[in-house]
Write an enzyme that holds these catalytic residues in place. Structure first.
Site, PDB file in Angstrom:
ATOM      1  N   SER A 582       0.848  -1.187   0.000  1.00 50.47           N
ATOM      2  CA  SER A 582       0.000   0.000   0.000  1.00 50.47           C
ATOM      3  C   SER A 582       0.892   1.249   0.000  1.00 50.47           C
ATOM      4  CB  SER A 582      -0.962  -0.044   1.195  1.00 50.47           C
ATOM      5  OG  SER A 582      -2.030   0.834   0.995  1.00 50.47           O
ATOM      6  N   ASP A 668      -9.689  -3.825  -5.587  1.00 49.79           N
ATOM      7  CA  ASP A 668      -9.186  -2.952  -4.513  1.00 49.79           C
ATOM      8  C   ASP A 668      -9.729  -1.537  -4.729  1.00 49.79           C
ATOM      9  OD1 ASP A 668      -7.706  -1.509  -2.661  1.00 49.79           O
ATOM     10  OD2 ASP A 668      -5.883  -2.634  -3.024  1.00 49.79           O
ATOM     11  N   HIS A 703      -8.508  -4.932  -0.987  1.00 54.87           N
ATOM     12  CA  HIS A 703      -7.226  -4.336  -0.587  1.00 54.87           C
ATOM     13  C   HIS A 703      -6.391  -5.311   0.240  1.00 54.87           C
ATOM     14  CE1 HIS A 703      -4.521  -0.978  -0.057  1.00 54.87           C
ATOM     15  NE2 HIS A 703      -4.556  -1.086   1.247  1.00 54.87           N
TER      16      HIS A 703
END
Length: 739
Positions: A582, A668, A703
């Site tokens: 991320s 995501d 995610h």
């Protein structure tokens, strides 16, 4: 670490060719700067051409990494072999019931259960959880939700919130079946097992009943996936009539809610990383609506907890007014009508340059504090009696015997004589404690171990070592590192190493046990977790020094951690990999551009590598919320120029990049798949090296990747096998591995 092949072998096995996306120039102009993006067309997720391209990327990745499959399978078996698959949580008491979850071997998802609690009048006995055994049903056990049944026939399954009415009769739960973090809420009558006709679609995390059980509160996201409304549903009425209790129109502010500890108020939290606002709804006077504690106009970052102190309405404030590391104060609600500078606040916890106050809550008898000192999260409790006066008691801190650990409150009921705590360290599996709150008879309280998660396969913590080391950054700053290794690894400069980092949003990479990580350590890989600026390990200033116009400190700190490892005597400098996800994926892209020669391989998980394009478009998911972290490049030319100088996609250079794996998910909503899809195209077209650059895309995940535990173990095994193979560390050390 480059691979070589002779001409005859190349003739027999044609070199695999990666997918090449067509180039369609898209012009972006801001503040007089023009950027031509050749791969922006990959953003169209409805396009058959885009889908075909992503499938081709997966096919290429599968071919390039096919030889890693036996290693992946071995690592998966190790994770599975160390995990007690038929397991259960320690029951937690809420009102008249004990709630817990079971996991069953061969099943992907947990099963939520409860049994009735007893009230004998002995408080500690009444708050001692029942002994639940794996595979053995307790008398009177009720199943609230079986995730395995709910997930049948679904590509994805995740629960985004659950709540039970105070009387224990109704159970609300929210389910996501696609990975996009939009949930469908249903309500079950636990007396009959029947579902109520009330079904609410497209809600966000967080569900709560009003104390009387007549209303259900939930949040809704806007078109950019930002939670912006808190709504109230009256049971038995049409969802179309649900009341919007509050709507937050500022696109840079996040909205959430909770019940106060004593459940007399609904507490709405509105904020960003720099300031906040709390609004309260008192259930006893519901129609009076919301009241504001401190307006956001004062730019104070705070949390407020309403409670009764000596029978008097009081607010507990954890705030940064004149206190960068935050402090704790008490205020009489009547004071709030006066100008902020004239309000009388009583100090409970003073500001300290060395101690970061992360939060405070209350039980009926104690204040419970979460603080961070010397990088470590700690819990302290103070009696409510005398709070905020000269008679205030001294804080009591449960004592643990390791240097590097994580301890936190995992739940507490307002009336309980205990608080539930979680504890873990790098090599201590997660433990559940109940801490008996201090009394006159027992002033130090008492830690009661309720459970240590079992680790199978002959695991012994003594086989591993965790130490705290320090790297020196470019500007002389000392950066803390956690260095993990198998005890048998010799400091002879030959081992392989992996550096892991995140460094954003004041998130700390705290010590925690990971079964999957053992598969790397057992192959002789020395792992460094770099606690770089932008995280929260050393207080608020540590975060401030790694965001906005100081963001590059995050990247240079990570490279300093890499240099420390290369010079430590543990590893060979050519056998170092890097990993992050991320915002840590942005970190991976930045260090790949800044120091590609220092890494044999880089794994970037759901990487935020096209940050400038994303943040320049406020319509994209969650973009506006990012301005407090990175700056607002739309309005601020300086922020634009600074981001432009490091955002990975726009700074890909003609250098020899190492092996790179970008791992992402099609659904995501936080970091869109298009970012790594564009990035790998740019990397391949620019790299002067011969190492493969691959993208692995999960077409059904969100995610956090796919949803079932076995699928998640396989994903982790994929990432770790990629690292181990790239470093030539595929064989287990003598005596290591499953026993």
């Amino acid at each position: 670490m480059s691979h070589t092949s002779s001409a005859p072998a190349a003739a027999k096995e044609p070199t695999l060719q990666p997918p090449v996306a067509k180039q369609v120039p898209t012009r972006r102009e801001h503040h007089g700067d023009v950027f031509v993006d050749n791969y922006e067309w990959l953003r169209d997720r409805e396009s058959a051409e885009v889908i075909d391209h992503l499938k081709a990327e997966n096919a290429y990745q599968e071919a390039v990494t096919a030889h890693q499959e036996p290693l992946r399978e071995a690592m998966f078996r190790e994770i599975k072999g160390r995990t007690q698959e038929t397991d259960l949580s320690v029951p937690s008491r809420k009102d008249g019931w004990w709630y817990y979850s079971r996991s069953v071997e061969g099943k992907e998802y947990s099963i939520q259960c409860r049994v009735l609690a007893a009230n004998t009048g002995d408080p500690v006995a009444d708050w001692t959880p029942p002994a639940v055994e794996a595979g053995v049903e307790l008398p009177g056990e009720q199943v609230l939700l079986d995730g395995n049944i709910e997930a049948e026939g679904q590509p994805f399954f995740s629960v985004g919130g659950a709540a039970v009415t105070v009387d224990g009769n109704l159970y609300a739960y929210a389910v996501d079946n696609s990975g996009d973090e939009r949930f469908t809420l249903r309500i079950k009558d636990l007396r009959t097992g029947e579902l109520l006709p009330d079904v609410i679609e497209d809600i966000f995390y967080g569900v709560a009943f009003s104390p009387d059980g007549t209303r259900l509160f939930y949040t809704v996201v806007d078109d950019s996936w930002r939670p912006y409304q808190v709504k109230a549903h009256v049971l038995g009425t049409p969802v179309s009539e649900d009341e919007v209790l509050y709507q937050e129109d500022d696109v840079a502010m996040w909205l959430g809610f909770d019940l106060s500890s004593d459940r007399r108020h609904l507490v709405l939290s509105i904020g960003c990383s720099e300031f906040s606002e709390t609004r309260l709804l008192r259930f006893e006077n519901y129609d009076a609506g919301l009241s504001t504690v401190i307006s956001r106009d004062h730019r104070v970052l705070y949390e407020a907890e309403p409670f009764l102190l000596d029978g008097k309405e009081t607010l507990l404030l954890t705030h940064n007014k004149g206190a960068i590391n935050s402090m704790v104060s008490l205020v009489d609600p009547a004071e709030l009508s006066r100008p902020l500078a004239q309000q009388g606040w009583r100090t409970v916890v003073e500001h300290s340059d060395d101690v970061r106050v992360n939060g405070a809550g209350v039980t009926s008898t104690h204040l419970v504090l979460s603080v961070r000192k010397d990088t470590i999260e700690r819990v302290q409790v103070l009696p409510l009696a005398g709070l905020g006066t000269a008679a205030q008691g001294a804080p009591v801190e449960p004592a643990f015997d390791e240097e590097l650990y994580t301890a936190g409150v995992s739940g507490s009921d307002y009336e309980a004589p205990v608080i539930r705590m979680g504890y873990t360290s790098y090599f201590t599996p997660s433990r559940v404690y109940d801490f008996v709150l201090p009394t006159a008879e027992q002033p130090g309280g008492e830690l009661l171990l309720r459970k240590e998660s079992p680790v199978l396969g002959g695991y012994s913590a003594s086989d591993y070592v965790a130490t705290r080391e320090w790297a020196t950054a470019d500007d002389g700053t000392q950066v803390p590192l956690s260095v993990l290794r198998h005890a048998s690894v010799q400091q002879d400069g030959t081992a392989a190493g992996l550096v892991y980092g995140y460094g954003s949003y004041e998130m700390s990479m705290d010590p925690g046990f990971g079964v999957a990580r053992l598969s790397l350590l057992d192959r002789g890989i020395v792992m460094v977790i770099a606690h770089i600026r932008g995280g929260g390990e050393l207080g608020r200033q540590w975060y401030e020094d790694g965001k906005k116009l100081t963001k590059k400190n995050t990247f240079t700190d990570f490279i300093a951690a890499t240099d420390w490892l290369a010079e430590s005597g543990w590893v060979h400098p050519t056998r170092i990999a890097a990993m992050g996800g991320s915002a840590g994926g942005l970190l991976m892209g930045a260090v790949a551009n800044m120091a590609p020669e220092k890494y044999a391989a880089i794994v970037a998980q759901v990487p935020f590598v096209d940050a400038l394009t994303t943040i320049l478009d406020p319509e994209l998911p969650l973009s506006a919320l990012e301005w407090e972290e990175w700056g607002n490049p739309i309005t601020d030319p300086k922020a634009y120029a600074y981001m432009k100088s490091y955002t990975p996609y726009e700074n890909v250079g003609t250098v020899a990049y190492p092996k790179i794996a970008a791992v992402t998910s099609f659904n995501d909503t936080r970091v869109l798949y298009v970012e790594p899809a564009k990035w790998v195209q740019a990397l391949r077209s620019a790299s002067t090296g011969t190492e493969p650059i691959v993208m692995k895309i999960e077409m059904d995940g969100g995610h956090g990747g796919a949803s079932g535990r076995y699928v998640q173990w396989r994903e982790r095994a994929w990432d770790y096998a990629f690292v181990a193979d790239s470093l030539g560390a595929t064989e287990l050390l003598p005596g290591a591995g499953l026993k």
